[in-house]
Scaffold this motif. Structure first.
Motif, PDB file in Angstrom:
ATOM      1  N   TYR A  87     -44.745  52.748  22.288  1.00  0.00           N
ATOM      2  CA  TYR A  87     -45.538  52.632  23.146  1.00  0.00           C
ATOM      3  C   TYR A  87     -46.915  53.623  23.298  1.00  0.00           C
ATOM      4  CZ  TYR A  87     -42.992  56.150  25.654  1.00  0.00           C
ATOM      5  OH  TYR A  87     -42.566  57.536  25.856  1.00  0.00           O
ATOM      6  N   SER A 121     -44.174  43.526  18.760  1.00  0.00           N
ATOM      7  CA  SER A 121     -43.815  44.502  19.676  1.00  0.00           C
ATOM      8  C   SER A 121     -43.649  44.248  20.971  1.00  0.00           C
ATOM      9  CB  SER A 121     -44.697  45.841  19.528  1.00  0.00           C
ATOM     10  OG  SER A 121     -44.537  46.349  18.136  1.00  0.00           O
ATOM     11  N   CYS A 165     -38.567  50.401  25.935  1.00  0.00           N
ATOM     12  CA  CYS A 165     -39.381  50.507  24.577  1.00  0.00           C
ATOM     13  C   CYS A 165     -38.254  51.432  23.785  1.00  0.00           C
ATOM     14  CB  CYS A 165     -40.604  51.129  24.607  1.00  0.00           C
ATOM     15  SG  CYS A 165     -41.849  50.220  25.293  1.00  0.00           S
ATOM     16  N   VAL A 188     -40.029  43.766  23.620  1.00  0.00           N
ATOM     17  CA  VAL A 188     -39.866  44.414  25.122  1.00  0.00           C
ATOM     18  C   VAL A 188     -39.535  43.338  25.940  1.00  0.00           C
ATOM     19  CG1 VAL A 188     -40.370  46.227  26.715  1.00  0.00           C
ATOM     20  CG2 VAL A 188     -41.414  46.313  24.299  1.00  0.00           C
TER      21      VAL A 188
END
Ligand SMILES: [Zn+2]
Length: 405
Positions: free
Chosen positions: A334, A385, A327, A389
């Motif tokens: 996160y 998001s 991240c 990752v």
């Protein structure tokens, strides 16, 4: 998505010879494993694995469903998984699923059907007939939720309607008899971006098709030197114990067939890491006391790392540290979640797969509201998001956060 991206379909009944390339295999048409076999030996590099589940809590049509009452035909339903029942009332419902038939040549075949329009509803009892509805009403799943399908003056059974639907959608099939079906009700309302600044995503089945979609989409851009895999399993909502569920042998046998040499297989598992992706509970502004005050994930603040000392989640400090490093390196926010110490914790395919394979695992997911409702709510940024990752994970040619000794 996989076929368009050049993945080849494998058949579990045929023999496999896996050279570097892109493949997928399904079981029961309800679980799928897709993988990129990298050019490097997975016994040396390990396998980047992501897991999610395909099923969602819903109402399933009973085998003899017709209920005749006062001139109406209702359908008896089973409750699949932990359905939040109240939101199912007064929705425009449709029906879809799998029908198994025998054709005129005595072959048994399964086909998919989808009525694809509002054909049923579960009308609420008016408040005038139940003055305590807002304070006392409970839902009895046997009595209160059989969806209303039609007036019975047409004298048609549900089986006859279903047979017509199969004939309409599959005219090539010469159906002699209808032998079985697995049909679910679903909400016909499509997904929507909501909120004054478009900050929310409302949809059915965000748990856990959001993770399935995000994982598969990320796999499409995986690095081709290392080996990457995405598994989407059925039956998580009912405990995963089935031939195609995460507690069954589907993932293990697929990995064994990718790496027939036993020593290679065990070396690969020891190098591998599994990210189990399933949604988390965001802290709800109307019910903030349902969360630990230091662990209340916010919508649109990034994926949530789920931790439970009693192994309801498979995360440990090392697997979590690796996720945090991914991240941070990719500027993705996160958060962490542990359940209140005085409340029971949910679980995922993470601990089950960790137990079955002995693979390092962690549990993450995007924060949502209304989990297991017919319409759930996520932040509109969080799927992106999570995808960032997972893409970084599928492109990590290093040691996947292994601790140096
Ligand atoms: Zn789930």
């Amino acid at each position: 998505m996989l076929l368009d991206a050049g993945f080849s379909a494998l058949d579990e009944k045929q023999s496999w010879d896996i050279s570097p390339g892109k493949y997928f295999v399904t079981r029961n048409d309800s679980s799928i494993i897709a993988f990129v076999r990298g050019k490097d030996d997975p016994a040396d590099t390990g396998i980047r694995m992501v897991g999610a589940h395909t099923d969602s809590p819903c109402l399933k049509v009973k085998p003899n469903p017709g209920i005749d009452s006062h001139g109406y035909l209702n359908l008896g339903v089973e409750v699949y998984g932990g359905v939040l029942l109240n939101p199912w009332f007064d929705r425009d419902l449709s029906i879809a699923g799998r029908v198994t038939v025998q054709d005129k040549h005595k072959n048994i075949q399964s086909v998919l059907v989808n009525f694809d329009r509002a054909v049923a509803t579960i009308p609420s009892l008016a408040i005038h007939l139940d003055r305590e509805a807002n304070t006392q009403r409970t839902v009895n799943p046997q009595k209160d939720i059989p969806p209303l399908l039609m007036l019975t003056k047409e004298k048609q059974t549900f089986e006859e309607i279903l047979r017509e639907q199969v004939a309409q959608e599959h005219p090539e099939l010469e159906v002699a008899s209808l032998l079985g079906f697995e049909l679910s009700f679903y909400n016909t309302q499509g997904a929507a971006i909501t909120g004054m600044a478009d900050e929310f995503l409302a949809s059915a089945r965000l748990d856990n098709l959001l993770s399935c979609y995000t994982g598969i989409e990320s796999l499409l851009s995986a690095d081709d030197s290392v080996t990457s895999l995405m598994i989407c399993s059925d039956h998580e909502e009912v405990g995963s114990a089935s031939a195609e569920g995460a507690e069954g042998p589907f993932l293990r046998t697929t990995l064994e067939r990718m790496m027939p040499n036993k020593d290679d297989y065990h070396r690969a598992i020891a190098h591998s890491l599994l990210i189990s992706t399933d949604n988390a509970h965001g802290i709800h502004p109307n019910y903030p006391d349902k969360h630990d005050s230091n662990h209340g994930p916010l919508l649109n603040s990034g994926p949530v790392i789920k931790i439970n000392a009693n192994q309801r989640y498979a995360t440990n400090s090392e697997t979590s540290a690796y996720f945090v490093s991914l991240c941070t390196a990719n500027d993705v926010p996160y958060q962490t979640f542990v359940t209140r110490t005085d409340m029971a914790c949910g679980s995922t395919i993470g601990p089950i797969t960790a137990k079955e394979l002995g693979v390092r695992t962690l549990d993450v997911g995007v924060p949502t509201f209304a989990m297991h409702s017919i319409r759930e709510l996520a932040g509109s940024d969080d799927a992106y998001s999570l995808a960032q990752v997972l893409q970084a994970f599928y492109s990590d040619c290093g040691s996947l956060g292994a601790i140096s000794k």
